[in-house]
Design an enzyme around this catalytic site. Structure first.
Site, mmCIF file in Angstrom:
data_model
loop_
_atom_site.group_PDB
_atom_site.id
_atom_site.type_symbol
_atom_site.label_atom_id
_atom_site.label_comp_id
_atom_site.label_asym_id
_atom_site.label_seq_id
_atom_site.Cartn_x
_atom_site.Cartn_y
_atom_site.Cartn_z
ATOM 1 N N GLU A 133 32.041 44.562 29.856
ATOM 2 C CA GLU A 133 33.165 45.259 29.229
ATOM 3 C C GLU A 133 34.286 45.587 30.199
ATOM 4 O O GLU A 133 35.462 45.606 29.833
ATOM 5 C CB GLU A 133 32.686 46.588 28.591
ATOM 6 C CG GLU A 133 31.697 46.430 27.473
ATOM 7 C CD GLU A 133 30.269 46.597 27.974
ATOM 8 O OE1 GLU A 133 29.486 47.230 27.287
ATOM 9 O OE2 GLU A 133 29.972 46.083 29.066
ATOM 10 N N ASP A 163 56.433 24.573 57.997
ATOM 11 C CA ASP A 163 57.516 23.990 58.777
ATOM 12 C C ASP A 163 57.459 24.571 60.188
ATOM 13 O O ASP A 163 56.758 25.554 60.442
ATOM 14 C CB ASP A 163 58.856 24.312 58.104
ATOM 15 C CG ASP A 163 60.000 23.468 58.655
ATOM 16 O OD1 ASP A 163 59.720 22.561 59.462
ATOM 17 O OD2 ASP A 163 61.151 23.727 58.294
ATOM 18 N N ASP A 166 61.082 27.527 53.526
ATOM 19 C CA ASP A 166 62.185 28.367 53.070
ATOM 20 C C ASP A 166 63.443 27.578 52.742
ATOM 21 O O ASP A 166 64.486 28.152 52.437
ATOM 22 C CB ASP A 166 62.522 29.422 54.127
ATOM 23 C CG ASP A 166 62.998 28.801 55.443
ATOM 24 O OD1 ASP A 166 62.939 27.556 55.576
ATOM 25 O OD2 ASP A 166 63.434 29.552 56.333
ATOM 26 N N ASP A 188 61.892 22.081 51.047
ATOM 27 C CA ASP A 188 60.518 22.549 50.913
ATOM 28 C C ASP A 188 60.102 22.782 49.457
ATOM 29 O O ASP A 188 58.913 22.949 49.173
ATOM 30 C CB ASP A 188 60.321 23.862 51.692
ATOM 31 C CG ASP A 188 60.531 23.683 53.185
ATOM 32 O OD1 ASP A 188 60.089 22.648 53.713
ATOM 33 O OD2 ASP A 188 61.152 24.559 53.811
ATOM 34 N N ASN A 220 17.734 43.211 32.818
ATOM 35 C CA ASN A 220 17.520 44.126 31.699
ATOM 36 C C ASN A 220 17.013 43.407 30.459
ATOM 37 O O ASN A 220 16.061 43.848 29.800
ATOM 38 C CB ASN A 220 18.825 44.859 31.366
ATOM 39 C CG ASN A 220 19.030 46.062 32.266
ATOM 40 O OD1 ASN A 220 18.175 46.393 33.071
ATOM 41 N ND2 ASN A 220 20.183 46.694 32.154
ATOM 42 N N ASN A 230 24.514 51.692 29.431
ATOM 43 C CA ASN A 230 25.498 50.660 29.777
ATOM 44 C C ASN A 230 26.846 51.287 30.110
ATOM 45 O O ASN A 230 27.541 50.864 31.043
ATOM 46 C CB ASN A 230 25.632 49.690 28.600
ATOM 47 C CG ASN A 230 26.452 48.464 28.965
ATOM 48 O OD1 ASN A 230 26.156 47.788 29.938
ATOM 49 N ND2 ASN A 230 27.483 48.196 28.189
ATOM 50 N N ASP A 288 28.829 51.071 33.667
ATOM 51 C CA ASP A 288 30.188 50.536 33.747
ATOM 52 C C ASP A 288 31.123 51.508 34.449
ATOM 53 O O ASP A 288 31.993 51.096 35.227
ATOM 54 C CB ASP A 288 30.722 50.216 32.344
ATOM 55 C CG ASP A 288 30.166 48.903 31.812
ATOM 56 O OD1 ASP A 288 29.737 48.072 32.637
ATOM 57 O OD2 ASP A 288 30.144 48.712 30.582
#
Length: 924
Positions: free
Chosen positions: A353, A395, A667, A671, A735, A760, A764
């Site tokens: 979840e 570069d 840059d 490129d 489980n 659960n 969580d």
């Protein structure tokens, strides 16, 4: 459920606006793939064709503009009327719609069904608990994603593209006074001013100034153009740039074919222009297509594909196990309604979840931490690729070198100092209107020449032939005292020698021109070679005189030139380059240099920073290689020189085809193709527009050391996400395995659906702190990649370990505490509830690290605190006043020594099995 889950999860990963930090790279790729040839609304097509066919006076009138642009008040008024220059996908979701998106996932829908069923069966307590789970799951995700959105907006503000606009005034009282003075005393308008304005603030009627490297910021009509070439591949699929003119040429019918229209999303390859903005935002051609294609799915990235594959693994497991749990409990207990509810609770236990919240929180936290290291993440899911990167192509200029080029020498063709060469180089750099690079700036720093040359008095610009990456040279044509024209050309040595037929020689008696024969060519190459070996970048300068009758010039005029000398530049290596390269190598990232520069200069710089450059592969050699030969070459070579933009792109694609995760750092205009081809494009805030648009990551400091820090942070972020998925998968598997065994032999349910849901939920909640956990240094030493097979193996290996102690607990409760009848089932369920929750929580610490937990590797304080709180809550529920609400009962004190023994045994067995697993499979 599998289709619902997959569609939702794909939508979450691809469409979440919380992860769309910046705009157009992903959308450009989508438009390029789906938008070509798509019909656009008739009214837009008519408007564009009308803008193309109008003469300039009519176009200005129609858009209520002026010869010298809009005034600031006019622009501000239009911004209010037309809105910002942004396409639809960049607008954030309203809060109520965001809240709905946070709720409407299969996990919450399943819980809602359970809550409704519980309400209909008058189980109000279960309804309240399940409703709380839904509310918590939704609110936590809503809050976390809201923070992510706000962090994204802050990061977005740090990197923004601008456009150069022409304004009649700057909107101040002083400017209005100056305007009146010009009108009254000089009978002319004050000259318009150029300003850098955020692209989002452009409005129809604005005048924009464009040069090489600029993104076209809106749909525009060309006003003036000089050798303007525009790349329209994103719109039309044409691989070659298209030349644009101020007037309409040809008889093309469609808007895209018009020779005087420019479109948002394309970019200037070479030349310069001024243009009238005719449409912005969603009213542009690009915006219209964007609105249509944002709802369609793009090809998943490596990150998305990895998470999807793991999700499918959990889905397939749930599809097999949940029906088995239903059938076993239905047949053994005889109560199919109860069995159905229990199976649904097991299904909830199997679904992660918190995955959306964990993914968003972890990525957003990583992006914020990276921003503190001067690394701005444009797309959140690029962080995974950042951590997975094992090859970085970069570069040379500005990354290995200081990006502060100095003009070291100006010599004649034989290497003797020459002021005349500097003069011609200065004229070329001064009068060109295209992209002024570092070399031009170094030349123009000799400001004293501007006075000596008497530019305004003696020289007048006639035309220019802009730079492009095929010719690797550029020319300007000037008129000297209106007597004759001089075409002055400068560029890369080999490309310049190809158009030079004569050489200017200096002597005591004056200068003379001699033919460029074989002996002279050899001597010239010897001189330039010697300069290159000194680590200098050499630019050749040539010229020719022409009669004053010609006013327009083209590439064809770059012929029969006279070579007059060279300007040589020094670009020393950065002090941080060598340690940065070493650090990247230690972290499993190989660095390859891809440059258009001379191989001798490149090899010298690489040697200075400790990068092996014994053999340098050149662009012409790449050109001759087939794909198989190049695939081998890119593995054995580290340095590539004299490359064109397409060579760079091809090398990057070849590395990717070999299975590498490739980053590219650049840059410049040249490129952009490689930035788009790479798994992760890296650029800098000072880059040209097209490079910044193509990049996934923007560095606020052009340094490999900063990049190395970013790689490590990316790996930490990915590692924490991987922890959650591993923990959830293995814990859930164990489980369900225990549930199956208990269901087959017990006369009652091993745990009620409500209890399973509460367990659960608590587990969580304990995971919320995972994004803030520490990561072992060893785990970020090497690139991290998605490996669904490894996660499946991990789940099967560690999951059953908890089942060993679950079965021990069953035996303990059945025979020692006599919880072996339906009347005593709540005691049995309470005993397993506590063991199950504590072992689930403990596994977080056991498998978050390959080291000994708590001793060799400690979790971060937030995770430790959350773990202790949840473990305390797990014991409190059956022992406290809330026990009867959850149909639990207090456990006898004699239970707790057994509990400690079970947890200790679980810790020892997991540690032993972890050692075996690491020896056999490794940890990552």
């Amino acid at each position: 459920m599998n289709n619902i889950f997959t569609n939702w999860f794909s939508g979450f990963l691809r469409g979440r606006r919380a992860t769309l930090l910046f705009g157009r790279r992903a959308l450009l790729e989508t438009v390029a793939g789906q938008g070509r040839g798509e019909a656009i609304p008739d009214h837009l097509s008519r408007d564009l064709l009308k803008a193309a066919s109008d003469d300039m006076a009519a176009a200005l009138l129609r858009f209520d503009s002026h010869d010298d642009g809009l005034s600031a008040p006019e622009a501000a008024d239009r911004l209010q009327r037309f809105g910002p220059n942004e396409v639809e996908h960049e607008k954030p979701l309203p809060w109520w719609l965001h809240l709905w998106h946070c709720y409407k996932n299969p996990f919450n829908l399943l819980l809602t069904v359970l809550a409704v069923v519980s309400y209909l069966t008058e189980d109000i307590k279960a309804t309240i608990v399940i409703g709380t789970m839904v509310a918590l799951s939704t609110i936590i995700r809503f809050v976390q994603e809201g923070r992510s959105n706000r962090a994204a907006e802050r990061l977005k503000a740090m990197v923004s593209n601008t456009a150069t606009v022409i304004r009649r005034d700057i909107g101040t009282e002083a400017a209005e006074v100056a305007e009146k003075y010009f009108d009254a005393h000089l009978h002319t308008r004050r000259p318009p001013k150029r300003f850098e304005t955020p692209i989002r603030e452009l409005v129809p009627g604005d005048h924009v100034v464009l040069s090489a490297g600029d993104m076209i910021p809106a749909d525009c009509r060309v006003i003036t153009a000089r050798d303007l070439f525009v790349a329209q591949a994103a719109m039309t699929g044409e691989s070659l740039p298209v030349e644009k003119f101020a007037d309409r040429r040809g008889s093309a019918e469609g808007p895209l074919e018009q020779s005087n229209l420019l479109f948002m999303g394309t970019n200037v390859v070479s030349g310069s222009a001024t243009a009238l903005v005719v449409a912005t935002g969603n009213q542009t051609y690009f915006g219209t297509l964007a609105v249509r294609v944002t709802s369609s799915d793009r090809a998943p990235t490596a990150f998305q594909a990895g998470v999807n594959s793991v999700s499918w693994l959990l889905i397939r497991f749930a599809l097999v196990m949940v029906p088995i749990v239903l059938l076993v409990n239905g047949f053994t207990k005889g109560n199919w309604t109860e069995a159905f509810l229990f199976a649904l609770a097991v299904a909830v236990g199997l679904t992660p979840e918190m995955l959306p919240m964990i993914v968003t929180s972890t990525l957003a936290k990583g992006a914020v931490l990276l921003s503190r290291k001067k690394v701005i993440v444009k797309r959140l899911d690029a962080i995974q690729n950042f951590g997975a990167m094992d090859v970085l192509c970069t570069d040379k200029t500005g990354t290995l070198t200081q990006d502060k080029i100095a003009l070291e020498r100006h010599t004649d063709v034989f290497g003797a100092p020459s002021d005349e060469v500097l003069k011609f180089a200065f004229l070329n750099s001064h009068y060109q209107t295209g992209l002024k690079n570092l070399l031009d700036r170094a030349v123009l720093e000799h400001v004293e020449l501007q006075t000596e040359l008497k530019l305004e008095q003696d020289y007048r610009k006639i035309d220019e032939i802009p730079f492009d990456f095929e010719r690797r040279r550029m020319s300007v044509v000037v008129s000297e005292r209106d007597d004759h024209h001089e075409l002055i050309c400068k560029g890369a040595v080999e490309e310049m020698l190809a158009v030079c037929t004569r050489v200017r020689m200096e002597s005591d008696s004056g200068s003379q021109e001699v033919p460029m024969d074989a002996a002279m060519l050899a001597r010239v190459k010897e001189v330039t070679h010697a300069l290159n070996e000194d680590g200098l970048r050499v630019v050749a300068v040539a010229m020719k005189e022409l009669p004053a009758s010609q006013n327009t010039y083209s590439v064809a005029d770059e012929a029969g030139l006279t070579l007059i000398g060279y300007v040589a530049f020094l670009d020393p290596p950065k002090e941080s380059a060598a340690p940065a390269l070493k650090a990247l190598a230690e972290h499993g990232v190989a660095v390859k240099v891809l440059t258009g520069d001379n191989e001798l200069v490149t090899a010298r710089v690489c040697a200075q920073v400790g990068l092996a450059a014994d053999t340098v592969l050149l662009g012409p050699q790449v050109e001759r290689m087939n794909d198989a030969a190049l695939a081998h070459a890119v593995e054995v070579h580290q340095v590539f020189a004299k490359l064109t933009p397409l060579h760079k792109e091809r090398i990057v694609r070849s590395l990717r085809a070999n299975g590498h995760i490739v980053g590219f750092m650049g840059d410049g205009i040249n490129d952009a193709p490689a930035l788009r081809a790479a798994d992760i494009g890296v650029s800098v805030d000072s880059a040209v527009d097209i490079a910044k648009e193509a990049a996934d990551i923007i560095l606020l400091e052009k340094s490999l050391m900063v990049l190395e820090e970013g790689v490590i942070e990316g790996r930490k972020t990915f590692s924490n996400m991987l922890k959650y998925i591993r923990m959830t998968a293995s814990s859930n598997f164990g489980n369900v395995f225990s549930v199956l065994i208990a269901s087959a032999f017990l006369p009652f349910l091993p745990m009620l659906p409500l209890q399973l849901l509460v367990q659960n939920l608590l587990y969580d909640i304990s995971q919320i702190a995972i994004p803030f956990d520490n990561v072992d240094e060893e785990l970020v030493k090497k690139p991290l990649k998605w490996n669904p097979a490894d996660i499946g193996r991990f789940m099967v290996f560690f999951g059953p370990l908890s089942s060993v102690f679950d079965i021990t607990t069953f035996a303990l409760m059945w025979w020692v505490f006599k919880a072996n009848t339906e009347a005593a089932q709540s005691l049995f369920q309470s005993g397993w509830f506590v063991v199950g929750l504590l072992t689930q929580t403990l596994i977080v610490h056991m498998i978050r690290t390959p080291k000994l937990p708590f001793i060799e590797s400690r979790a971060a304080a937030p995770l430790m605190i959350m773990t202790l709180l949840i473990m305390a809550a797990g014991i409190f529920l059956p022992m406290g006043p809330l026990a009867e609400y959850f149909k639990l009962q207090a456990l006898p004190l004699s239970y707790f020594p057994y509990l400690i023994a079970i947890l200790a045994g679980y810790t020892v067995l997991t540690t032993v099995m972890k050692r075996i697993y690491i020896r056999k499979f490794g940890w990552q």
